[in-house]
Design an enzyme around this catalytic site. Structure first.
Site, PDB file in Angstrom:
ATOM      1  N   LYS A 220      30.965  -9.941  14.627  1.00 36.38           N
ATOM      2  CA  LYS A 220      31.518 -10.628  15.801  1.00 36.38           C
ATOM      3  C   LYS A 220      31.741  -9.613  16.919  1.00 36.38           C
ATOM      4  O   LYS A 220      32.207  -8.490  16.663  1.00 36.38           O
ATOM      5  CB  LYS A 220      32.841 -11.287  15.408  1.00 36.38           C
ATOM      6  CG  LYS A 220      33.486 -12.141  16.491  1.00 36.38           C
ATOM      7  CD  LYS A 220      34.798 -12.756  15.973  1.00 36.38           C
ATOM      8  CE  LYS A 220      35.456 -13.667  16.993  1.00 36.38           C
ATOM      9  NZ  LYS A 220      36.763 -14.185  16.517  1.00 36.38           N
TER      10      LYS A 220
ATOM     11  N   SER B 130      37.068 -19.307  17.125  1.00 33.11           N
ATOM     12  CA  SER B 130      36.308 -18.535  18.083  1.00 33.11           C
ATOM     13  C   SER B 130      35.106 -17.800  17.489  1.00 33.11           C
ATOM     14  O   SER B 130      34.199 -17.414  18.228  1.00 33.11           O
ATOM     15  CB  SER B 130      37.226 -17.515  18.752  1.00 33.11           C
ATOM     16  OG  SER B 130      37.674 -16.545  17.807  1.00 33.11           O
TER      17      SER B 130
ATOM     18  N   SER C 114      40.229 -18.901  13.455  1.00 31.20           N
ATOM     19  CA  SER C 114      38.886 -18.600  13.964  1.00 31.20           C
ATOM     20  C   SER C 114      37.860 -18.132  12.945  1.00 31.20           C
ATOM     21  O   SER C 114      36.691 -17.981  13.295  1.00 31.20           O
ATOM     22  CB  SER C 114      38.964 -17.561  15.078  1.00 31.20           C
ATOM     23  OG  SER C 114      39.363 -18.195  16.258  1.00 31.20           O
TER      24      SER C 114
HETATM   25  N1  GLN Z   1      41.688 -21.618  18.392  1.00 31.34           N
HETATM   26  C1  GLN Z   1      42.850 -20.767  18.362  1.00 31.34           C
HETATM   27  C2  GLN Z   1      43.072 -20.204  19.740  1.00 31.34           C
HETATM   28  O1  GLN Z   1      42.404 -20.598  20.612  1.00 31.34           O
HETATM   29  C3  GLN Z   1      42.664 -19.673  17.349  1.00 31.34           C
HETATM   30  C4  GLN Z   1      41.740 -18.623  17.789  1.00 31.34           C
HETATM   31  C5  GLN Z   1      41.568 -17.517  16.807  1.00 31.34           C
HETATM   32  O2  GLN Z   1      41.883 -17.652  15.634  1.00 31.34           O
HETATM   33  N2  GLN Z   1      41.092 -16.402  17.323  1.00 31.34           N
HETATM   34  O3  GLN Z   1      43.901 -19.379  19.969  1.00 31.34           O
END
Ligand code: GLN
Length: 487
Positions: free
Chosen positions: A80, A155, A179
């Protein structure tokens, strides 16, 4: 073997390499061709590194020829774009880091390289890991390999989509509020978020430092154990890294579920869960019961506060972490010229950050400001303790918790972009795990409207072995992890 190289699991690729039936160079070439063939549609990669990959593959082949090498020697994987890779652009999905080439590797990237991985490239993501669909990427949206009209989750959407599409044998993503698990669930792959502190955060571009944790994406639970084995461990350069021995995760796989007590939190099913998702998850839980697990209904009473608490704490930490992007450091592409200092900061930041990142910086700055700090950040910290206590109480009764990962399967691209609250709801079943610092995993357990559904398993702190044993037992009896999207 009938299946193409890109259909294999990591363990199958390992076996072919070890038996000398394929070289890492051939495997890497095949993966690069697969990227060429399908990534134009899926768009999982922000950067592909073919020359580097082929060099690494040749070095791996030399080691293998001498009967040497580590567990990942010669295995092509992707990372990532939130993790620093020496000499390879690391954007974190943001225009503000478009030209940032880190002079060092994240600790876990170093561990992966030492274990012999071949780096295919960097995976797309929501900007600074803020999002649940990859639509917040500063560059482009990744598509779900099972249905190109659907989001892959986020994400870490690029990482999940890449494993599902067979454009890498494993990926490493990060999970701040879901995420890893949510995109894994939406793409029909395994996503494993370890206990906070199990994997080093050194070189992980910080979003919310008390919540961020890196972990693997793979097709099988056994493959997740193999990657976790490499990236777990103490790192003196991360003060929150746990100085604990790393157990033998692969040995834990065959423990089975006989006699385990599994808690099913009723609150996870009261979140507007879609009937087909609920049915798939219940069927998976029933399978574990058939194998000898005892299923116990439990309550995590503060679950409803996880979302508001997370959206105070995560933006507060983000507003502080993102202060460093000032147009002076980390690449100069977006630096506003001919301005006084304040003007330069403001112009750079307003052009470099996307809407969601700016929204979070504003929320976080407000929550931390004098006069509001106690009412918001202070209170959120107290409720966070209650959420953690819910889990600790539950683990007095059960060995692990099972339930849904997300209330719905992947939604359509564009469906939630104009409705941040709706987007935030995607993580309703995953956020509390991060607030409590616990490990959590998603593994494929069915489909809803042709789109994959995941089963979530949560265990006590540092009980990754229990999660692996449950997940592996489930995969021994089911075949969702052998199904491949038609792409
Ligand atoms: N969807 C959540 C956010 O927008 C979690 C994102 C993540 O785990 N990086 O913060």
């Amino acid at each position: 073997m009938a299946s193409a190289y890109h259909d294999l699991t990591l363990a199958q690729a390992r076996e072919l390499l070890d038996q000398g039936e394929v070289t890492s160079r051939e495997l890497t070439q095949a993966m690069l061709e697969r990227i060429e063939a399908v990534d134009g549609q899926v768009r999982a990669y922000l950067t592909v590194t073919p020359e580097l990959a082929l060099d690494m593959a040749e070095a791996a082949d030399e080691l293998l020829a001498q009967g040497q090498g580590g567990p990942l020697t010669g295995i092509p994987g992707g990372i990532k774009d939130v993790l620093c890779t020496q000499g390879v652009t690391t954007t974190c999905g943001s225009k503000i880091l478009e030209n940032f080439v880190p002079p060092y590797d994240a600790f876990l990237v170093k561990q992966l390289k030492e274990a012999g991985m071949v780096l295919l490239g960097k995976h797309n993501m929501d900007e600074f890991a803020m999002g649940s669909s990859t639509e917040n990427s500063g560059f482009f949206t990744t598509r779900n390999p099972w249905d190109l009209d659907a989001i892959p989750g986020g994400s870490s959407g690029g990482s999940a989509a890449s494993v599902a599409a067979g454009t890498c044998y494993f990926a490493v993503g990060t999970d701040t509020g879901g995420s890893i698990r949510q995109p894994a669930s939406h793409c029909g792959v395994v996503g494993f978020k370890p206990t906070y502190g199990r994997v080093s955060r050194f070189g992980l571009v910080a979003f919310a430092s008390s919540l961020d944790q890196a972990g693997p994406f793979t097709r099988t639970v056994a493959d997740a154990a193999a990657v976790l084995q490499v990236i777990a461990g103490h790192d003196p350069s991360d003060s929150t890294s746990a100085p604990r021995k790393v157990p033998d995760y692969t040995a834990a796989l065959n423990q089975g579920v006989q006699g385990l007590k599994l808690g099913v939190p009723q609150e996870f099913f009261a979140t507007g869960i879609e009937p087909e998702v609920e049915a798939a998850v219940n069927k998976a839980i029933a399978e574990l019961a058939t194998q000898g697990a005892e299923i116990i209904e439990i309550s995590l009473p503060h679950t409803e506060y996880a979302l508001p608490v997370y959206y105070i704490i995560a933006p507060a930490e983000a507003s502080s972490n993102l202060a460093r992007y000032d147009g002076v450091k980390y690449g100069l592409s977006l630096r506003a010229e001919n301005a006084d200092l304040m003007d330069m900061y403001l112009t750079t930041r307003s052009q470099g950050f996307g809407d969601e990142v700016i929204r979070r910086i504003m929320l976080g700055t407000y929550a931390l400001s004098a006069g509001y700090y106690e009412a918001y950040y202070g209170k959120a910290g107290q409720v966070r303790t209650l959420i953690k206590q819910d889990f600790l109480d539950a683990f007095n009764q059960v060995d692990a918790i099972v339930g849904p990962v997300a209330p719905t399967p992947a939604f359509d691209i564009g469906q939630r972009v104009d409705d941040p609250l709706q987007m935030y709801m995607s993580d309703i079943c995953t956020l509390s795990t991060n607030l409590a610092g616990l490990p959590g995993m998603s593994l494929p357990c069915g489909f809803s409207g042709g789109r994959p559904v995941g089963l979530q398993i949560i265990a006590p702190h540092f009980a990754e072995e229990t999660m692996l044993a449950i997940g592996h037992a489930y995969q021994q009896a089911t075949d969702f992890h052998w199904q491949r999207p038609e792409i």
